[in-house]
Write a protein that holds these residues in place. Structure first.
Motif, PDB file in Angstrom:
ATOM      1  N   ALA A  16       2.478  -8.112  22.764  1.00  0.00           N
ATOM      2  CA  ALA A  16       3.271  -7.192  23.667  1.00  0.00           C
ATOM      3  C   ALA A  16       4.918  -7.541  24.006  1.00  0.00           C
ATOM      4  O   ALA A  16       5.758  -6.601  23.845  1.00  0.00           O
ATOM      5  CB  ALA A  16       2.565  -6.697  25.056  1.00  0.00           C
ATOM      6  N   GLY A  17       5.147  -8.630  24.602  1.00  0.00           N
ATOM      7  CA  GLY A  17       6.398  -9.187  24.741  1.00  0.00           C
ATOM      8  C   GLY A  17       7.203  -9.086  23.309  1.00  0.00           C
ATOM      9  O   GLY A  17       8.365  -8.902  23.303  1.00  0.00           O
ATOM     10  N   GLY A  18       6.654  -9.432  22.165  1.00  0.00           N
ATOM     11  CA  GLY A  18       7.341  -9.278  21.009  1.00  0.00           C
ATOM     12  C   GLY A  18       7.780  -7.809  20.735  1.00  0.00           C
ATOM     13  O   GLY A  18       8.838  -7.325  20.394  1.00  0.00           O
ATOM     14  N   PHE A  19       6.850  -6.684  20.862  1.00  0.00           N
ATOM     15  CA  PHE A  19       7.313  -5.388  20.832  1.00  0.00           C
ATOM     16  C   PHE A  19       8.462  -4.973  21.820  1.00  0.00           C
ATOM     17  O   PHE A  19       9.277  -4.215  21.307  1.00  0.00           O
ATOM     18  CB  PHE A  19       5.733  -4.395  20.977  1.00  0.00           C
ATOM     19  N   LEU A  20       8.151  -5.478  23.048  1.00  0.00           N
ATOM     20  CA  LEU A  20       9.104  -5.169  23.837  1.00  0.00           C
ATOM     21  C   LEU A  20      10.730  -5.717  23.543  1.00  0.00           C
ATOM     22  O   LEU A  20      11.615  -5.023  23.694  1.00  0.00           O
ATOM     23  CB  LEU A  20       8.811  -5.444  25.430  1.00  0.00           C
ATOM     24  N   LEU A  21      10.683  -7.103  23.106  1.00  0.00           N
ATOM     25  CA  LEU A  21      11.751  -7.581  22.550  1.00  0.00           C
ATOM     26  C   LEU A  21      12.415  -6.754  21.559  1.00  0.00           C
ATOM     27  O   LEU A  21      13.671  -6.527  21.520  1.00  0.00           O
ATOM     28  CB  LEU A  21      11.518  -8.848  22.173  1.00  0.00           C
ATOM     29  N   PHE A  22      11.591  -6.498  20.644  1.00  0.00           N
ATOM     30  CA  PHE A  22      12.171  -5.287  19.397  1.00  0.00           C
ATOM     31  C   PHE A  22      12.716  -4.464  20.038  1.00  0.00           C
ATOM     32  O   PHE A  22      13.686  -3.812  19.346  1.00  0.00           O
ATOM     33  CB  PHE A  22      11.112  -5.368  18.488  1.00  0.00           C
ATOM     34  N   THR A  23      11.733  -3.764  20.754  1.00  0.00           N
ATOM     35  CA  THR A  23      12.440  -2.309  21.519  1.00  0.00           C
ATOM     36  C   THR A  23      13.991  -2.712  22.140  1.00  0.00           C
ATOM     37  O   THR A  23      14.895  -1.659  21.925  1.00  0.00           O
ATOM     38  CB  THR A  23      11.545  -1.923  22.625  1.00  0.00           C
ATOM     39  N   THR A  24      13.850  -3.468  22.782  1.00  0.00           N
ATOM     40  CA  THR A  24      15.248  -4.030  23.428  1.00  0.00           C
ATOM     41  C   THR A  24      16.286  -4.180  22.418  1.00  0.00           C
ATOM     42  O   THR A  24      17.533  -3.635  22.524  1.00  0.00           O
ATOM     43  CB  THR A  24      15.153  -5.181  24.478  1.00  0.00           C
ATOM     44  N   GLY A  25      16.221  -5.015  21.345  1.00  0.00           N
ATOM     45  CA  GLY A  25      17.061  -4.971  20.390  1.00  0.00           C
ATOM     46  C   GLY A  25      17.402  -3.602  19.545  1.00  0.00           C
ATOM     47  O   GLY A  25      18.510  -3.413  19.431  1.00  0.00           O
ATOM     48  N   LEU A 118      14.223   5.288  16.349  1.00  0.00           N
ATOM     49  CA  LEU A 118      12.910   5.750  15.902  1.00  0.00           C
ATOM     50  C   LEU A 118      12.014   4.294  15.777  1.00  0.00           C
ATOM     51  O   LEU A 118      10.834   4.275  16.343  1.00  0.00           O
ATOM     52  CB  LEU A 118      12.799   6.157  14.457  1.00  0.00           C
ATOM     53  N   SER A 119      12.894   3.484  15.452  1.00  0.00           N
ATOM     54  CA  SER A 119      12.012   1.755  15.650  1.00  0.00           C
ATOM     55  C   SER A 119      11.762   1.368  17.042  1.00  0.00           C
ATOM     56  O   SER A 119      10.792   0.773  17.232  1.00  0.00           O
ATOM     57  CB  SER A 119      12.911   1.101  14.625  1.00  0.00           C
ATOM     58  N   ALA A 120      12.616   1.743  18.057  1.00  0.00           N
ATOM     59  CA  ALA A 120      12.269   1.442  19.125  1.00  0.00           C
ATOM     60  C   ALA A 120      11.051   2.268  19.806  1.00  0.00           C
ATOM     61  O   ALA A 120      10.317   1.680  20.303  1.00  0.00           O
ATOM     62  CB  ALA A 120      13.844   2.013  20.003  1.00  0.00           C
ATOM     63  N   ALA A 121      11.092   3.632  19.496  1.00  0.00           N
ATOM     64  CA  ALA A 121       9.848   4.265  19.929  1.00  0.00           C
ATOM     65  C   ALA A 121       8.756   3.741  19.235  1.00  0.00           C
ATOM     66  O   ALA A 121       7.545   3.736  19.877  1.00  0.00           O
ATOM     67  CB  ALA A 121      10.064   5.729  19.411  1.00  0.00           C
ATOM     68  N   VAL A 122       8.618   3.350  17.997  1.00  0.00           N
ATOM     69  CA  VAL A 122       7.446   2.836  17.400  1.00  0.00           C
ATOM     70  C   VAL A 122       7.093   1.518  17.885  1.00  0.00           C
ATOM     71  O   VAL A 122       5.879   1.389  18.231  1.00  0.00           O
ATOM     72  CB  VAL A 122       7.574   2.723  15.935  1.00  0.00           C
ATOM     73  N   ALA A 123       8.022   0.703  18.357  1.00  0.00           N
ATOM     74  CA  ALA A 123       7.838  -0.703  19.162  1.00  0.00           C
ATOM     75  C   ALA A 123       7.273  -0.086  20.608  1.00  0.00           C
ATOM     76  O   ALA A 123       6.409  -1.192  21.058  1.00  0.00           O
ATOM     77  CB  ALA A 123       9.094  -1.395  18.946  1.00  0.00           C
ATOM     78  N   VAL A 124       7.597   0.513  21.256  1.00  0.00           N
ATOM     79  CA  VAL A 124       7.323   1.147  22.562  1.00  0.00           C
ATOM     80  C   VAL A 124       5.539   1.410  22.411  1.00  0.00           C
ATOM     81  O   VAL A 124       4.719   0.909  23.165  1.00  0.00           O
ATOM     82  CB  VAL A 124       8.036   2.186  23.285  1.00  0.00           C
ATOM     83  N   VAL A 125       5.326   2.074  21.348  1.00  0.00           N
ATOM     84  CA  VAL A 125       3.793   2.378  21.239  1.00  0.00           C
ATOM     85  C   VAL A 125       3.280   1.055  20.914  1.00  0.00           C
ATOM     86  O   VAL A 125       1.744   1.033  21.399  1.00  0.00           O
ATOM     87  CB  VAL A 125       3.819   3.447  20.035  1.00  0.00           C
ATOM     88  N   GLY A 126       3.643   0.254  20.197  1.00  0.00           N
ATOM     89  CA  GLY A 126       2.966  -0.834  19.816  1.00  0.00           C
ATOM     90  C   GLY A 126       2.628  -1.721  21.053  1.00  0.00           C
ATOM     91  O   GLY A 126       1.771  -2.476  21.399  1.00  0.00           O
ATOM     92  N   ALA A 127       3.978  -1.787  22.046  1.00  0.00           N
ATOM     93  CA  ALA A 127       3.861  -2.528  23.125  1.00  0.00           C
ATOM     94  C   ALA A 127       2.632  -1.862  23.940  1.00  0.00           C
ATOM     95  O   ALA A 127       1.884  -2.480  24.839  1.00  0.00           O
ATOM     96  CB  ALA A 127       5.122  -2.492  23.876  1.00  0.00           C
ATOM     97  N   ALA A 128       2.557  -0.604  24.161  1.00  0.00           N
ATOM     98  CA  ALA A 128       1.603   0.065  25.044  1.00  0.00           C
ATOM     99  C   ALA A 128       0.200   0.035  24.578  1.00  0.00           C
ATOM    100  O   ALA A 128      -0.666  -0.236  25.299  1.00  0.00           O
ATOM    101  CB  ALA A 128       1.778   1.689  24.925  1.00  0.00           C
TER     102      ALA A 128
END
Length: 150
Positions: A16-25, A118-128
């Protein structure tokens, strides 16, 4: 557990942290990308998040499948990763082509901004959904599904 794995905590949290870090970037690069340092720092954040996700998945998979199926399960993970990369590349190409409207001048900045959103949105779904990815452990004495020689 290795010394490098301990500080990052359980693998589910790292996922989850990886997805959130990806989202942040991805959000940062979508919002600010005019200076070279922004690209270097924000792509580094995206890469770190991606590395955490990709690094945590094989062990998570090994934890939920019987020992005799670990290779197969991780092989399927690699196939899914490859298919996801192909789909993502084609989506990126479609967004870029649709934003050029037949001009051969160049790709507008808005196409890349859209792709990062779009990539941030996909990463948010991954984190969720990542906390729900592993709900059980494989039985300790899992029986192989392959017939034994008699």
């Amino acid at each position: 557990m290795t010394r490098t794995a301990r500080p990052a905590g359980p693998r589910r949290r790292r996922l989850a942290g990886g997805f959130l870090l990806f989202t942040t970037g991805a959000v940062l690069i979508a919002m600010a990308h005019t200076a070279r340092w922004e690209h270097l720092v924000f792509y580094g954040i995206v890469g770190s998040g991606s590395g955490l996700v990709m690094g945590a998945l094989p062990k998570l998979i090994a934890d939920i499948v019987p020992l005799t199926r670990t290779g197969t399960a991780n092989g399927i993970n690699n196939i899914c990763r490859t298919v996801g990369s192909v789909i993502g590349s084609q989506l990126a190409a479609a967004v870029i082509v649709s934003s050029t409207s037949g001009r051969a001048v160049g790709v507008p900045d808005s196409a890349f901004t859209t792709l990062f959103w779009l990539s941030a949105a996909v990463a948010v779904v991954g984190a969720a959904i990542s906390p729900f990815a592993v709900r059980r452990k494989a039985p300790a004495a899992a029986v192989s599904a392959t017939p034994q020689d008699a």
